[in-house]
Design a protein around this motif. Structure first.
Motif, short mmCIF file in Angstrom:
data_model
loop_
_atom_site.label_atom_id
_atom_site.label_comp_id
_atom_site.label_asym_id
_atom_site.label_seq_id
_atom_site.Cartn_x
_atom_site.Cartn_y
_atom_site.Cartn_z
N ILE A 119 0.84 -1.20 0.00
CA ILE A 119 0.00 0.00 0.00
C ILE A 119 0.87 1.25 0.00
O ILE A 119 0.64 2.20 -0.76
N HIS A 121 3.95 1.62 -1.06
CA HIS A 121 4.58 1.77 -2.38
C HIS A 121 3.57 2.29 -3.40
O HIS A 121 3.89 3.14 -4.23
N LEU A 122 2.38 1.76 -3.34
CA LEU A 122 1.37 2.17 -4.32
C LEU A 122 0.96 3.62 -4.12
O LEU A 122 0.74 4.36 -5.08
N GLN A 123 0.88 4.01 -2.87
CA GLN A 123 0.49 5.41 -2.61
C GLN A 123 1.55 6.36 -3.14
O GLN A 123 1.25 7.41 -3.71
N LYS A 125 3.60 5.65 -5.57
CA LYS A 125 3.54 5.51 -7.03
C LYS A 125 2.39 6.32 -7.61
O LYS A 125 2.50 6.85 -8.72
N LEU A 126 1.33 6.41 -6.85
CA LEU A 126 0.14 7.11 -7.34
C LEU A 126 0.43 8.57 -7.68
O LEU A 126 -0.13 9.13 -8.62
N ALA A 129 1.78 8.60 -11.14
CA ALA A 129 1.24 7.64 -12.11
C ALA A 129 0.52 8.36 -13.26
O ALA A 129 -0.11 9.40 -13.06
N PRO A 130 0.63 7.83 -14.45
CA PRO A 130 -0.11 8.38 -15.59
C PRO A 130 -1.59 8.02 -15.47
O PRO A 130 -1.94 7.07 -14.77
N LEU B 110 1.83 1.63 -13.99
CA LEU B 110 0.42 1.36 -13.71
C LEU B 110 -0.36 2.67 -13.80
O LEU B 110 0.17 3.73 -13.46
N GLN B 112 -3.33 5.39 -12.77
CA GLN B 112 -3.88 5.84 -11.49
C GLN B 112 -5.04 4.95 -11.06
O GLN B 112 -5.14 4.56 -9.89
N ILE B 115 -3.83 1.60 -9.78
CA ILE B 115 -3.20 1.75 -8.46
C ILE B 115 -4.25 1.90 -7.39
O ILE B 115 -4.21 1.26 -6.34
N ILE B 119 -4.94 -0.52 -4.25
CA ILE B 119 -4.93 -0.06 -2.87
C ILE B 119 -6.22 -0.49 -2.17
O ILE B 119 -6.21 -1.01 -1.04
#
Lengths: 146, 146
Positions: A119, A121-123, A125-126, A129-130, B110, B112, B115, B119
């Motif tokens: 989570i 990492h994803l946050q 990355k968000l 993120a495109p 990835l 948005q 992602i 999450i």
DNA sequence: ACTTAGAGTTTACATCTGTAAACGATAACT
DNA sequence: AGTTATCGTTTACAGATGTAAACTCTAAGT
């Protein structure tokens, strides 16, 4: 500097042997054969072949110990896993990888710590993120979407 | 009920053909050969072989259209991707899969939306996640950890 | 010292994969 | 109607993979 490189692929059957050695960190052939044959219906000769191929591929190192060898991993388990997963993902449509992750994560047991790390990492990355990822299944110049 | 089953594996080279058909949804061999040979240095004959094998494996359906065939996917792309990923993960130590995901996600572009979906799924998953996942590299009864 | 059991090496073989040429049938053009 | 350009099928072949027996050493027991 002898980097831990491995060009050749570790096959499915070979993975079973590597997992034993990775987990034990080092093992003689008797141990490997004993443990692997409890998991798979393979003859000792088969497992010997796999060990031999892994040594030839540079995935296992040998240290002489009396009449036999001690085998140790030459490539880290995490590296092997990351590479295998990346190769698999590279083969799939870039646009669909996200959904593949969703499915995979839904069907994989994960620890609380792993989930929390994911989570986080994803946050992160968000933030960069495109909005969308284009399908890359067709050659340059063609527009597709799957 | 003719379930979309496929026992046989789709190989790496075959994936390249399937991706074209999945993306176009349907295509004749000329189109497939044209597009695939722009991505890979393969002769037309090679791509014909791959198409033939995919038909035999039940991954592609054929519909006669004059002198030629129209090929359509018999297995959904998402299913193929999920299966391929699951097979790969099944081969890896259960304890290490979380870290493999972390690495894979870090290195995959990835969107948005993807992602955010990940999450959400992870947050739900967190509520019932175990504190730890045991290593499953050794046979029953042995305790290992990698 | 002699035998032997077990470790590693060689050899074996069918199937799968990647790669492709050769061939046979047939729709389409002349 | 005859020829041709394709399209799909058959055949080919080397290397990888799964699976395993056979063989060769040599450490270890007698």
């Amino acid at each position: 500097m002898p980097t831990t490189e491995i060009t050749e692929t570790i096959t499915d059957a070979e993975w079973c042997v590597m997992r034993i050695v990775w987990t034990l960190d080092q093992a003689d052939s008797h141990t490997i054969i004993d443990l692997v044959s409890q998991q798979h219906d393979w003859k000792a000769a088969t497992i010997k072949t796999l060990i031999g191929r892994l040594v030839k591929k540079g995935a296992l190192a040998t240290t002489k110990n009396g009449r036999q060898f001690i085998y140790t991993p030459l490539i880290p388990e995490q590296t092997a896993m990351d590479t295998a997963l990346a190769n698999q993902l590279d083969q799939m449509c870039a646009m669909c990888r996200g959904q593949a992750f969703v499915h995979a994560i839904d069907h994989t047991e994960l620890s609380q710590a792993d989930i929390q790390e994911l989570i986080t990492h994803l946050q992160t990355k968000l933030t960069t993120a495109p909005a969308t990822i284009a399908c890359d299944c067709l050659p340059e110049g063609y527009e597709g979407s799957c």
